[in-house]
Write a protein that holds these residues in place. Structure first.
Motif, mmCIF file in Angstrom:
data_model
loop_
_atom_site.group_PDB
_atom_site.id
_atom_site.type_symbol
_atom_site.label_atom_id
_atom_site.label_comp_id
_atom_site.label_asym_id
_atom_site.label_seq_id
_atom_site.Cartn_x
_atom_site.Cartn_y
_atom_site.Cartn_z
ATOM 1 N N GLN A 13 58.608 -19.712 65.764
ATOM 2 C CA GLN A 13 57.646 -20.787 65.996
ATOM 3 C C GLN A 13 56.937 -21.198 64.710
ATOM 4 O O GLN A 13 56.426 -22.304 64.618
ATOM 5 N N GLY A 14 56.910 -20.307 63.709
ATOM 6 C CA GLY A 14 56.237 -20.619 62.453
ATOM 7 C C GLY A 14 55.586 -19.389 61.863
ATOM 8 O O GLY A 14 55.965 -18.246 62.167
ATOM 9 N N PHE A 15 54.581 -19.610 61.026
ATOM 10 C CA PHE A 15 53.886 -18.532 60.336
ATOM 11 C C PHE A 15 52.569 -18.276 61.060
ATOM 12 O O PHE A 15 51.672 -19.124 61.077
ATOM 13 N N VAL A 16 52.458 -17.087 61.667
ATOM 14 C CA VAL A 16 51.387 -16.787 62.605
ATOM 15 C C VAL A 16 50.680 -15.497 62.185
ATOM 16 O O VAL A 16 51.316 -14.517 61.793
ATOM 17 N N ARG B 60 55.434 -27.843 57.422
ATOM 18 C CA ARG B 60 55.951 -29.164 57.777
ATOM 19 C C ARG B 60 55.881 -29.368 59.287
ATOM 20 O O ARG B 60 55.232 -30.278 59.769
ATOM 21 N N GLN B 61 56.553 -28.485 60.019
ATOM 22 C CA GLN B 61 56.490 -28.565 61.469
ATOM 23 C C GLN B 61 56.756 -27.184 62.062
ATOM 24 O O GLN B 61 57.420 -26.344 61.453
ATOM 25 N N SER B 62 56.224 -26.968 63.239
ATOM 26 C CA SER B 62 56.432 -25.706 63.942
ATOM 27 C C SER B 62 57.775 -25.721 64.645
ATOM 28 O O SER B 62 58.493 -26.728 64.658
ATOM 29 N N GLY B 63 58.111 -24.607 65.272
ATOM 30 C CA GLY B 63 59.207 -24.606 66.224
ATOM 31 C C GLY B 63 58.790 -25.341 67.487
ATOM 32 O O GLY B 63 57.657 -25.819 67.610
ATOM 33 N N ARG B 64 59.710 -25.422 68.402
ATOM 34 C CA ARG B 64 59.436 -26.093 69.684
ATOM 35 C C ARG B 64 59.623 -25.065 70.788
ATOM 36 O O ARG B 64 60.662 -24.401 70.857
ATOM 37 N N HIS B 65 58.609 -24.933 71.631
ATOM 38 C CA HIS B 65 58.751 -23.979 72.730
ATOM 39 C C HIS B 65 58.018 -24.468 73.962
ATOM 40 O O HIS B 65 57.288 -25.469 73.926
ATOM 41 N N LEU C 185 62.713 -23.144 72.231
ATOM 42 C CA LEU C 185 63.716 -24.192 72.369
ATOM 43 C C LEU C 185 64.354 -24.564 71.040
ATOM 44 O O LEU C 185 65.519 -24.963 71.002
ATOM 45 N N SER C 186 63.596 -24.465 69.955
ATOM 46 C CA SER C 186 64.148 -24.684 68.614
ATOM 47 C C SER C 186 63.271 -23.975 67.604
ATOM 48 O O SER C 186 62.078 -23.746 67.850
#
Length: 361
Positions: A50-53, A78-83, A158-159
């Motif tokens: 999902q990203g950097f958390v 830039r953008q996160s993942g998609r969930h 999802l991505s």
């Protein structure tokens, strides 16, 4: 006989009741001995799909007093993942500007805004974008882990974020919501205020009527609250902006209280008796929070919590810096079921200096 008595005692110790007693004893001990202050510079961002958390609180972290919340920062390059997951999560923007696409609609946000993902059938499919990748973009999210199982929360990825593998970013696609302000129906379902009214009330029908009112409100409610458009109030506890409140009906999430507080240089909040299980994220400045007489020194980027104790806690925030300190506060909204007083009583024991001054004028 003695051997049988020992077996009986062992059976008692292994009983579900005795295990339950030990569970609550261990939980109460954690509230007393667990960490109340979580320092931001002692938690690290972790790469994920999902990203950097960076997690401050989670049921998986065992060093804190509270385990009933998930509180985490996300850094969006830039953008996160998609969930997809169920709503009820609340996101406060710490830095930068960006977009969130959820269920085909796009919300534009900036520092100080609050995003609300509604609880709804099918959950919320969403993704986040940074509008300017040359600048920082961060937000902090709050998930109530007591409510999460009740609404069958689960996460489906999802991505993956393109930031993880350096692949090309995509663009947000969907209809844009322009005005965050929304009005909802003031319709109320009548309450039964005396047992004699039961004979003439069809309570199942009233439950269905309540559902219909809630559905109508959810369709009209806002998913985002602009921090720079909220009024400030001076009350006994301090200078505050209310994002979520039991008396605010227009928000898509009703399960939490949420406010931003500003404490002038050298000043302090009111002294309050509180039931605990609350979370504060320190936005700006430095100072300390006094909980039952013990000081916990914090700075911007730290998270302070209040433990849930049988007698509650008394606490106040003190600004020790030369500039105003700001924080955001979060707790669950059960005031119409458990009550505002909860187990310990809710009282402002001493008003903040600014309120006392305003009252004397």
């Amino acid at each position: 006989m003695e051997r049988e008595r020992v077996k009986d005692l062992e059976a008692i110790e292994d009983s579900v009741y005795e295990q339950t007693v030990r569970y609550y004893q261990a939980w109460a001990e954690r509230q007393k001995t667990g960490k109340l202050l979580i320092r931001g510079d002692e938690r690290e961002y972790q790469a994920s799909r999902q990203g950097f958390v960076k997690f401050y609180l989670s049921p998986l972290l065992t060093d804190t007093a509270l385990n009933s919340w998930a509180v985490f920062e996300q850094l969006i390059k830039r953008q996160s993942g998609r969930h997809n997951h169920q709503g009820g999560i609340i996101i406060y923007v710490l830095e930068g500007q960006g977009l969130t696409e959820t269920n085909g609609e796009i919300l534009e946000w900036k520092e100080g805004d609050l995003l609300l993902l509604p609880i709804q059938p099918g959950g919320c499919t969403h993704q986040h974008w940074n509008k300017d990748s040359a600048k920082g973009c961060r937000w902090v999210a709050f998930r109530d882990m007591l409510v999460a199982p009740y609404i069958a929360n689960a996460i489906d990825q999802l991505s993956d974020t393109p930031d993880l593998r350096g692949t090309g970013a995509t663009a947000a696609d969907g209809a844009r919501r322009k005005d965050w302000k929304a009005g909802v129906s003031a319709e109320q379902v009548p309450l039964v205020t005396h047992p004699d009214e039961l004979a003439s009330a069809n309570l199942f029908d009233r439950l269905v009527a309540l559902r219909d009112v809630q559905r109508q409100r959810q369709a009209q409610a806002t998913w985002m609250i602009r921090g720079d458009e909220l009024p400030w109030e001076i009350n006994a506890h301090g200078r505050m902006q209310w994002y979520l409140h039991p008396c605010i009906a227009y928000s898509a999430v009703q399960t939490n209280l949420f406010y931003r507080q500003e404490i002038p240089a050298g000043s302090r909040s009111g002294l309050q008796r509180h039931g605990g299980d609350a979370v504060f994220y320190m936005l700006e400045g430095e100072g300390y929070t006094e909980v039952n007489g013990v000081r916990h020194a914090w700075k911007a980027g730290d998270v302070m919590t209040l433990p849930a104790l049988a007698d509650g806690v008394t606490y106040r925030h003190v600004n020790t810096g030369a500039a105003p300190a700001r924080l955001i506060a979060m707790e669950r909204n059960l005031v119409h079921t458990v009550g505002v007083d909860r187990q310990s009583g809710f009282e402002e024991l001493q008003a903040c200096p600014e309120y006392r001054q305003a009252q004397s004028n």
